[in-house]
Write a protein that holds these residues in place. Structure first.
Motif, mmCIF file in Angstrom:
data_model
loop_
_atom_site.group_PDB
_atom_site.id
_atom_site.type_symbol
_atom_site.label_atom_id
_atom_site.label_comp_id
_atom_site.label_asym_id
_atom_site.label_seq_id
_atom_site.Cartn_x
_atom_site.Cartn_y
_atom_site.Cartn_z
ATOM 1 N N PHE A 12 0.789 -1.227 0.000
ATOM 2 C CA PHE A 12 0.000 0.000 0.000
ATOM 3 C C PHE A 12 0.825 1.283 0.000
ATOM 4 O O PHE A 12 0.267 2.377 -0.075
ATOM 5 C CB PHE A 12 -0.936 0.016 1.219
ATOM 6 N N ASN A 14 2.732 2.910 -2.116
ATOM 7 C CA ASN A 14 2.744 3.796 -3.286
ATOM 8 C C ASN A 14 1.354 4.311 -3.659
ATOM 9 O O ASN A 14 1.195 4.885 -4.731
ATOM 10 C CB ASN A 14 3.360 3.063 -4.491
ATOM 11 N N ARG A 15 0.391 4.110 -2.784
ATOM 12 C CA ARG A 15 -0.979 4.508 -3.099
ATOM 13 C C ARG A 15 -1.418 5.666 -2.211
ATOM 14 O O ARG A 15 -1.008 5.773 -1.062
ATOM 15 C CB ARG A 15 -1.920 3.320 -2.891
ATOM 16 N N GLU A 19 -7.356 6.162 -2.191
ATOM 17 C CA GLU A 19 -7.486 5.188 -3.270
ATOM 18 C C GLU A 19 -7.687 3.764 -2.747
ATOM 19 O O GLU A 19 -8.030 2.863 -3.492
ATOM 20 C CB GLU A 19 -6.228 5.186 -4.157
ATOM 21 N N ILE A 20 -7.458 3.570 -1.455
ATOM 22 C CA ILE A 20 -7.553 2.236 -0.878
ATOM 23 C C ILE A 20 -9.015 1.915 -0.597
ATOM 24 O O ILE A 20 -9.719 2.674 0.055
ATOM 25 C CB ILE A 20 -6.710 2.142 0.414
ATOM 26 N N ASP A 24 -9.780 -4.033 -1.128
ATOM 27 C CA ASP A 24 -8.322 -4.182 -1.159
ATOM 28 C C ASP A 24 -7.806 -4.713 0.180
ATOM 29 O O ASP A 24 -6.949 -5.599 0.220
ATOM 30 C CB ASP A 24 -7.635 -2.844 -1.456
#
Length: 186
Positions: A12, A14-15, A19-20, A24
């Motif tokens: 997670f 790089n997010r 956006e999560i 997920d």
């Protein structure tokens, strides 16, 4: 910190937080538990870390209220650990019990082990017992207090709840063991 570095960052890191998605997280936890074989309680700590991260993101304005509610508050949409049959009580095999018996035999923890094995006592209840609470003649144990470490002092204190005060019946193995301990104590 180590959960982040050792596990979460790779998946997670790089997010952006917004956006999560719940799915997920759900998929990630499922993979950790079922595929990677981590213990249920350990994987549950990952979920708690997600709640902490989302809470911090919301409090700093990185996550809008509706998304925060969906991820952390709403019982229908927030990520959660699935209840699994692995949480059922599992009994030790006779061979495993024999190994445990041998391991604890003759140690200073043997009595606590025997009380836990044959009566299900919690460790603090074992160390809170006094001889006057053990009725060898009738084969019963009266649980009335427990031992706790409070402010640097080991104390006998009341049990956590009223229902924790109880009378337990000893099987023959425990009764024989405690009788021999009582004779050594005299």
């Amino acid at each position: 910190d180590s959960l982040w570095k050792n596990h979460l960052k790779a998946e997670f890191g790089n997010r952006f937080i917004d956006e999560i998605k719940t799915t997920d997280i759900q998929d990630y936890l499922t993979r950790l538990y079922y595929e990677d074989g981590f213990a249920y309680r350990y994987v549950e700590s990952f979920l708690k870390m997600f709640y902490l991260i989302f809470g911090q993101a919301y409090s700093r304005g990185y996550l809008p209220l509706d998304l925060y509610n969906r991820l952390c508050k709403n019982k229908d949409t927030k990520p959660k650990m699935k209840t699994d049959e692995d949480l059922d009580i599992v009994a030790f095999s006779n061979e495993e019990c024999a190994k445990l018996d041998a391991y604890f035999h003759g140690t200073n923890a043997e009595t606590a082990y025997m009380l836990g094995r044959y009566c299900g006592l919690r460790i603090n209840e074992c160390y809170g017992l006094k001889w006057n609470q053990i009725d060898l003649e009738n084969g019963v144990i009266h649980i009335e207090q427990q031992q706790q470490y409070q402010k640097g002092i080991i104390k006998l204190v009341a049990t956590k709840t009223k229902n924790a005060n109880r009378i337990l019946y000893m099987n023959d193995v425990l009764k024989q063991y405690l009788t021999s301990c009582f004779k050594q104590h005299e």
